[in-house]
Design a protein around this motif. Sequence first.
Motif, PDB file in Angstrom:
ATOM      1  N   SER A  21       0.828  -1.204   0.000  1.00  0.00           N
ATOM      2  CA  SER A  21       0.000   0.000   0.000  1.00  0.00           C
ATOM      3  C   SER A  21       0.863   1.255   0.000  1.00  0.00           C
ATOM      4  CB  SER A  21      -0.897   0.030   1.251  1.00  0.00           C
ATOM      5  OG  SER A  21      -1.781  -1.068   1.279  1.00  0.00           O
ATOM      6  N   LEU A  22       0.302   2.310  -0.548  1.00  0.00           N
ATOM      7  CA  LEU A  22       0.899   3.640  -0.493  1.00  0.00           C
ATOM      8  C   LEU A  22      -0.226   4.655  -0.354  1.00  0.00           C
ATOM      9  CD1 LEU A  22       3.605   3.747  -3.341  1.00  0.00           C
ATOM     10  CD2 LEU A  22       4.029   3.906  -0.879  1.00  0.00           C
ATOM     11  N   ARG A  23       0.066   5.776   0.295  1.00  0.00           N
ATOM     12  CA  ARG A  23      -0.875   6.887   0.314  1.00  0.00           C
ATOM     13  C   ARG A  23      -0.193   8.109  -0.296  1.00  0.00           C
ATOM     14  NH1 ARG A  23      -4.107  10.185   5.056  1.00  0.00           N
ATOM     15  NH2 ARG A  23      -2.047  11.096   5.414  1.00  0.00           N
ATOM     16  N   LEU A  24      -0.759   8.574  -1.387  1.00  0.00           N
ATOM     17  CA  LEU A  24      -0.270   9.783  -2.025  1.00  0.00           C
ATOM     18  C   LEU A  24      -1.012  10.991  -1.462  1.00  0.00           C
ATOM     19  CD1 LEU A  24      -0.094   8.629  -5.764  1.00  0.00           C
ATOM     20  CD2 LEU A  24       1.570   8.298  -3.927  1.00  0.00           C
ATOM     21  N   SER A  25      -0.298  12.095  -1.376  1.00  0.00           N
ATOM     22  CA  SER A  25      -0.900  13.353  -0.946  1.00  0.00           C
ATOM     23  C   SER A  25      -0.677  14.408  -2.017  1.00  0.00           C
ATOM     24  CB  SER A  25      -0.283  13.836   0.363  1.00  0.00           C
ATOM     25  OG  SER A  25      -0.478  12.909   1.405  1.00  0.00           O
ATOM     26  N   CYS A  26      -1.593  15.332  -2.103  1.00  0.00           N
ATOM     27  CA  CYS A  26      -1.457  16.462  -3.014  1.00  0.00           C
ATOM     28  C   CYS A  26      -1.836  17.715  -2.230  1.00  0.00           C
ATOM     29  CB  CYS A  26      -2.345  16.293  -4.228  1.00  0.00           C
ATOM     30  SG  CYS A  26      -2.394  17.727  -5.326  1.00  0.00           S
ATOM     31  N   ALA A  27      -0.845  18.532  -1.944  1.00  0.00           N
ATOM     32  CA  ALA A  27      -1.071  19.763  -1.195  1.00  0.00           C
ATOM     33  C   ALA A  27      -1.288  20.917  -2.176  1.00  0.00           C
ATOM     34  CB  ALA A  27       0.118  20.053  -0.298  1.00  0.00           C
ATOM     35  N   ARG A  45      -2.483   9.076 -13.966  1.00  0.00           N
ATOM     36  CA  ARG A  45      -1.173   8.433 -13.961  1.00  0.00           C
ATOM     37  C   ARG A  45      -0.671   8.255 -15.380  1.00  0.00           C
ATOM     38  NH1 ARG A  45      -2.948   2.454 -11.660  1.00  0.00           N
ATOM     39  NH2 ARG A  45      -4.048   1.717 -13.536  1.00  0.00           N
ATOM     40  N   HIS A  46       0.648   8.236 -15.487  1.00  0.00           N
ATOM     41  CA  HIS A  46       1.293   8.125 -16.785  1.00  0.00           C
ATOM     42  C   HIS A  46       2.381   7.072 -16.699  1.00  0.00           C
ATOM     43  CE1 HIS A  46       3.182  10.437 -20.420  1.00  0.00           C
ATOM     44  NE2 HIS A  46       2.777   9.214 -20.715  1.00  0.00           N
ATOM     45  N   ALA A  47       2.134   5.955 -17.365  1.00  0.00           N
ATOM     46  CA  ALA A  47       3.101   4.866 -17.398  1.00  0.00           C
ATOM     47  C   ALA A  47       3.902   4.939 -18.694  1.00  0.00           C
ATOM     48  CB  ALA A  47       2.381   3.526 -17.308  1.00  0.00           C
ATOM     49  N   LYS A 104      -0.435  -3.444  -7.736  1.00  0.00           N
ATOM     50  CA  LYS A 104       0.008  -4.389  -8.745  1.00  0.00           C
ATOM     51  C   LYS A 104       1.137  -3.756  -9.562  1.00  0.00           C
ATOM     52  CE  LYS A 104      -4.802  -5.915  -9.315  1.00  0.00           C
ATOM     53  NZ  LYS A 104      -5.915  -6.092 -10.289  1.00  0.00           N
ATOM     54  N   PRO A 105       1.975  -4.562 -10.184  1.00  0.00           N
ATOM     55  CA  PRO A 105       3.032  -3.987 -11.038  1.00  0.00           C
ATOM     56  C   PRO A 105       2.476  -3.049 -12.110  1.00  0.00           C
ATOM     57  CG  PRO A 105       3.505  -6.287 -10.610  1.00  0.00           C
ATOM     58  CD  PRO A 105       2.136  -6.021 -10.029  1.00  0.00           C
ATOM     59  N   GLU A 106       1.287  -3.320 -12.605  1.00  0.00           N
ATOM     60  CA  GLU A 106       0.708  -2.453 -13.638  1.00  0.00           C
ATOM     61  C   GLU A 106       0.249  -1.105 -13.089  1.00  0.00           C
ATOM     62  OE1 GLU A 106      -0.110  -5.638 -12.958  1.00  0.00           O
ATOM     63  OE2 GLU A 106      -2.287  -5.974 -13.193  1.00  0.00           O
ATOM     64  N   ASP A 107       0.313  -0.909 -11.783  1.00  0.00           N
ATOM     65  CA  ASP A 107       0.036   0.404 -11.202  1.00  0.00           C
ATOM     66  C   ASP A 107       1.259   1.320 -11.261  1.00  0.00           C
ATOM     67  OD1 ASP A 107      -1.864  -1.275  -8.693  1.00  0.00           O
ATOM     68  OD2 ASP A 107      -2.664  -0.128 -10.395  1.00  0.00           O
ATOM     69  N   THR A 108       2.395   0.771 -11.689  1.00  0.00           N
ATOM     70  CA  THR A 108       3.618   1.566 -11.792  1.00  0.00           C
ATOM     71  C   THR A 108       3.425   2.700 -12.783  1.00  0.00           C
ATOM     72  OG1 THR A 108       5.059  -0.284 -11.211  1.00  0.00           O
ATOM     73  CG2 THR A 108       6.040   1.512 -12.485  1.00  0.00           C
ATOM     74  N   ALA A 109       3.682   3.926 -12.320  1.00  0.00           N
ATOM     75  CA  ALA A 109       3.484   5.117 -13.155  1.00  0.00           C
ATOM     76  C   ALA A 109       3.887   6.349 -12.362  1.00  0.00           C
ATOM     77  CB  ALA A 109       2.011   5.241 -13.573  1.00  0.00           C
ATOM     78  N   ILE A 110       3.943   7.466 -13.048  1.00  0.00           N
ATOM     79  CA  ILE A 110       4.005   8.762 -12.368  1.00  0.00           C
ATOM     80  C   ILE A 110       2.567   9.189 -12.113  1.00  0.00           C
ATOM     81  CG2 ILE A 110       4.734  11.156 -12.491  1.00  0.00           C
ATOM     82  CD1 ILE A 110       6.934  10.267 -14.429  1.00  0.00           C
ATOM     83  N   TYR A 111       2.279   9.541 -10.881  1.00  0.00           N
ATOM     84  CA  TYR A 111       0.931   9.937 -10.494  1.00  0.00           C
ATOM     85  C   TYR A 111       0.868  11.455 -10.346  1.00  0.00           C
ATOM     86  CZ  TYR A 111      -0.556   5.151  -9.839  1.00  0.00           C
ATOM     87  OH  TYR A 111      -0.907   3.818 -10.052  1.00  0.00           O
ATOM     88  N   THR A 171       4.450  12.341  -8.879  1.00  0.00           N
ATOM     89  CA  THR A 171       5.244  11.545  -7.942  1.00  0.00           C
ATOM     90  C   THR A 171       5.297  10.115  -8.465  1.00  0.00           C
ATOM     91  OG1 THR A 171       5.537  10.919  -5.614  1.00  0.00           O
ATOM     92  CG2 THR A 171       3.273  11.000  -6.429  1.00  0.00           C
ATOM     93  N   GLN A 172       6.486   9.525  -8.425  1.00  0.00           N
ATOM     94  CA  GLN A 172       6.690   8.203  -9.020  1.00  0.00           C
ATOM     95  C   GLN A 172       6.227   7.108  -8.068  1.00  0.00           C
ATOM     96  OE1 GLN A 172       8.226   7.206 -12.162  1.00  0.00           O
ATOM     97  NE2 GLN A 172       7.360   5.243 -11.510  1.00  0.00           N
ATOM     98  N   VAL A 173       5.455   6.188  -8.587  1.00  0.00           N
ATOM     99  CA  VAL A 173       5.063   4.972  -7.870  1.00  0.00           C
ATOM    100  C   VAL A 173       5.587   3.777  -8.657  1.00  0.00           C
ATOM    101  CG1 VAL A 173       3.124   3.514  -7.172  1.00  0.00           C
ATOM    102  CG2 VAL A 173       3.014   5.998  -6.826  1.00  0.00           C
TER     103      VAL A 173
END
Length: 124
Positions: free
Chosen positions: A17-23, A38-40, A87-94, A118-120
């Motif tokens: 799991s990860l939690r992204l934040s956007c301020a 996201r952009h893979a 999942k590996p397919e979630d890999t992208a810049i968010y 931000t890179q995931v």
Amino acid sequence: QVQLVESGGGLVQAGGSLRLSCAARGRSFSSYNMGWFRHAPGKEREFVAAIHWSGTITNYADSVKGRITISRDNAQNTVYLQMNSLKPEDTAIYYCAADQSARLFTARNRYDYWGQGTQVTVSS
């Protein structure tokens, strides 16, 4: 105008799991609908999730439903993306994005303001 800064990306194993934040900085954050995209590599930037300025309406891409939750804290001028069962397919810049339309949109060309991303990375 609003400035957006994402954080929280990183490297995680599949299933994690990860939690992204956007301020957000600027005027009237609470009046903006917020989206995550996201952009893979080798793919177009795609919609992930969006939340209405009121916080009462959300929308998700089919590929992330049940695994990802978008939320916002208007008092903190922040929008979040909680990502579980990665999942590996979630890999992208968010990227987070802001839009002042009355309706909640999923098309990226409806969003006026963007963060730097931000890179995931999800390893298998």
